[in-house]
Scaffold this motif. Sequence first.
Motif, short mmCIF file in Angstrom:
data_model
loop_
_atom_site.label_atom_id
_atom_site.label_comp_id
_atom_site.label_asym_id
_atom_site.label_seq_id
_atom_site.Cartn_x
_atom_site.Cartn_y
_atom_site.Cartn_z
N GLU A 39 -0.22 3.28 11.30
CA GLU A 39 1.11 3.74 10.89
C GLU A 39 1.85 2.72 10.01
O GLU A 39 2.97 2.98 9.58
CB GLU A 39 1.98 3.97 12.15
CG GLU A 39 1.62 5.20 12.92
CD GLU A 39 2.25 5.18 14.31
OE1 GLU A 39 3.12 4.30 14.59
OE2 GLU A 39 1.86 6.02 15.14
N HIS A 40 1.26 1.54 9.82
CA HIS A 40 1.99 0.50 9.08
C HIS A 40 1.15 0.01 7.90
O HIS A 40 0.20 -0.77 8.07
CB HIS A 40 2.40 -0.64 10.02
CG HIS A 40 3.43 -0.22 11.01
ND1 HIS A 40 3.11 0.48 12.15
CD2 HIS A 40 4.78 -0.33 11.00
CE1 HIS A 40 4.22 0.77 12.81
NE2 HIS A 40 5.25 0.29 12.13
N GLY A 45 -6.36 -1.74 5.77
CA GLY A 45 -7.41 -2.23 4.86
C GLY A 45 -7.58 -3.73 4.87
O GLY A 45 -8.21 -4.30 3.97
N LYS A 46 -7.03 -4.42 5.85
CA LYS A 46 -7.11 -5.89 5.85
C LYS A 46 -8.07 -6.41 6.93
O LYS A 46 -8.23 -7.61 7.08
CB LYS A 46 -5.71 -6.51 6.09
CG LYS A 46 -4.62 -6.02 5.15
CD LYS A 46 -4.75 -6.70 3.81
CE LYS A 46 -3.62 -6.46 2.82
NZ LYS A 46 -2.73 -5.36 2.97
N ARG A 51 -10.85 -9.57 12.33
CA ARG A 51 -10.78 -11.03 12.20
C ARG A 51 -10.29 -11.66 13.50
O ARG A 51 -10.74 -12.72 13.91
CB ARG A 51 -9.84 -11.41 11.06
CG ARG A 51 -10.45 -11.16 9.68
CD ARG A 51 -9.63 -11.82 8.61
NE ARG A 51 -8.71 -10.90 7.95
CZ ARG A 51 -7.64 -11.28 7.26
NH1 ARG A 51 -7.32 -12.56 7.16
NH2 ARG A 51 -6.87 -10.39 6.67
N MET A 52 -9.37 -10.95 14.17
CA MET A 52 -8.79 -11.53 15.39
C MET A 52 -9.78 -11.58 16.56
O MET A 52 -9.60 -12.38 17.48
CB MET A 52 -7.53 -10.77 15.80
CG MET A 52 -6.35 -11.12 14.91
SD MET A 52 -4.90 -10.10 15.22
CE MET A 52 -4.28 -10.83 16.69
N LEU A 442 -1.65 -12.58 7.37
CA LEU A 442 -1.49 -11.98 6.04
C LEU A 442 -0.93 -13.02 5.06
O LEU A 442 -1.41 -13.15 3.94
CB LEU A 442 -0.55 -10.78 6.09
CG LEU A 442 -1.10 -9.49 6.70
CD1 LEU A 442 -0.05 -8.39 6.63
CD2 LEU A 442 -2.38 -9.05 5.98
N ALA A 443 0.07 -13.76 5.53
CA ALA A 443 0.72 -14.74 4.65
C ALA A 443 -0.24 -15.86 4.26
O ALA A 443 -0.14 -16.43 3.17
CB ALA A 443 1.94 -15.33 5.35
N GLN A 444 -1.21 -16.16 5.15
CA GLN A 444 -2.10 -17.30 4.90
C GLN A 444 -3.36 -16.90 4.13
O GLN A 444 -4.19 -17.74 3.79
CB GLN A 444 -2.45 -17.97 6.23
CG GLN A 444 -1.24 -18.69 6.85
CD GLN A 444 -1.43 -19.07 8.32
OE1 GLN A 444 -2.56 -19.21 8.78
NE2 GLN A 444 -0.35 -19.22 9.03
#
Length: 447
Positions: A39-40, A45-46, A51-52, A442-444
């Motif tokens: 929903e966000h 697509g990341k 990854r987590m 995301l920022a990194q």
Amino acid sequence: MEDKIEAFLDLVRERNGHEPEFLQAVQEVAETVIPYIAEHEIYNGKNILLRMVEPERLISFRVSWVDDSGEIQVNRGYRVQMNSAIGPYKGGLRFHPTVNASILKFLAFEQVFKNSLTTLPMGGGKGGSDFDPKGKSDNEIMRFCHAFMTELYRHIGHNTDVPAGDIGVGAREIGFMFGMYKKLNNTFTGVLTGKGQSWGGSLIRPEATGYGNVYFAENMLKTKDDSFNGKKVVISGSGNVAQFAAEKAIELGATVLTLSDSSGYIYDEDGIDTEKLQFVMDLKNNKRGRISEYVDKYPNAKYFKEERPWSVKCDIALPCATQNELNGEEAKALIDNGCICVSEGANMPSTPEAIHEFHKAKILFAPGKASNAGGVATSGLEMSQNSLRLSWTREEVDARLKDIMEDIHDSCVEYGKNDDGTIDYVRGANIAGFVKVADAMLAQGVI
Ligand SMILES: NC(=O)C1=CN([C@@H]2O[C@H](COP(=O)(O)OP(=O)(O)OC[C@H]3O[C@@H](n4cnc5c(N)ncnc54)[C@H](O)[C@@H]3O)[C@@H](O)[C@H]2O)C=CC1
Ligand SMILES: O=C(O)CCC(=O)C(=O)O
């Protein structure tokens, strides 16, 4: 959505098929977080969750040491450095014969979300060894802890990875490990938390997980205009978390009926009061005895060998021993007996079937990653005090702990409110924990 979740879980199973506890923890998170991701747009697509679930680093090492009879013993040591997006890896060390990569990966994965919920800047990690402290002398414990740290020291540091205690690791073990770290590194830093008060420890850290769990449950009860006062409480475990959960519940006017260890549970119909709890603390922390000895001292109580306490009639249940110690049938028994609130002090003590029963019955249920976060939160406060080279008072740390538990409760409400007004604390904790870590990742960028 079901297909998406299954496809993701298939990938995780392919890589980790032999790690049931880890798969269990991932499944619980995936079922609530994947719909949120869908929903966000920013998370789409990341492959963030993929990854987590992969540890940034998993270290496994040999620990050789000499026992009191002169025999050489060999154990396996581990540190799982799961995620450092929002701060240095942080999480406990467990010494227990059942320790393996699956257990530590589940604990490290849970820790990432839990630490994010605390609002403090801590990534997630966990470690330990299959070493069994039961029946070992103080000297054997010291030799093992020293040997363990002669390898672990090169992977940790106050800005890199800050371990603490968990099952089988308390103040004594933290002391031995800190001593060896300091000697090898020739620095006095806050590399471990749960330290003694005269050498950098924080007041309230020993109490924090148990107290925090009760504070969290108090916040849940408040949503129903209810409280601990006059309630009957069933607790499992008799270690650090159980002891201080009992202490706080008693202080708030509840009657604590049970405590347990891996051999069985004791049921004291008259209530385990402060004096009786002191006896348990001495029995477990100093004499290192079994909970069955409680009935020798207090013959009105009953001991149930190799049983768990969930059939005892109660209003509130606090599972504070270990993972998967409360199954679907036991959950049903609690509900049938009128239990209105279950707040996990241990990590993942309820099986998925048990959680399903709690949700179906719409009783208050808090997952450990929210309700037991007070321990690591206070570890975070210990790190802050170490950096400032200051010690806060008992009242100050306790007040901060209370505020943090209330904030975690608010986050769970924000992300976990159902259409009918009830709160799904599992969904709330998973999504609130996820958002902060995912945004940092995301920022990194892709690393
Ligand atoms: N110590 C802490 O600050 C935190 C601990 N936890 C979790 O709380 C739980 C308890 O940890 P602690 O009290 O620190 O450890 P502890 O070593 O002080 O006590 C563990 C307790 O669990 C019992 N136990 C162990 N295996 C058992 C089994 N198979 N069946 C029944 N009882 C069993 C032991 O007899 C003991 O009473 C664990 O799940 C731990 O991961 C979670 C957050 C923080
Ligand atoms: O205080 C810490 O870093 C350890 C806490 C922990 O291991 C846990 O929350 O399960």
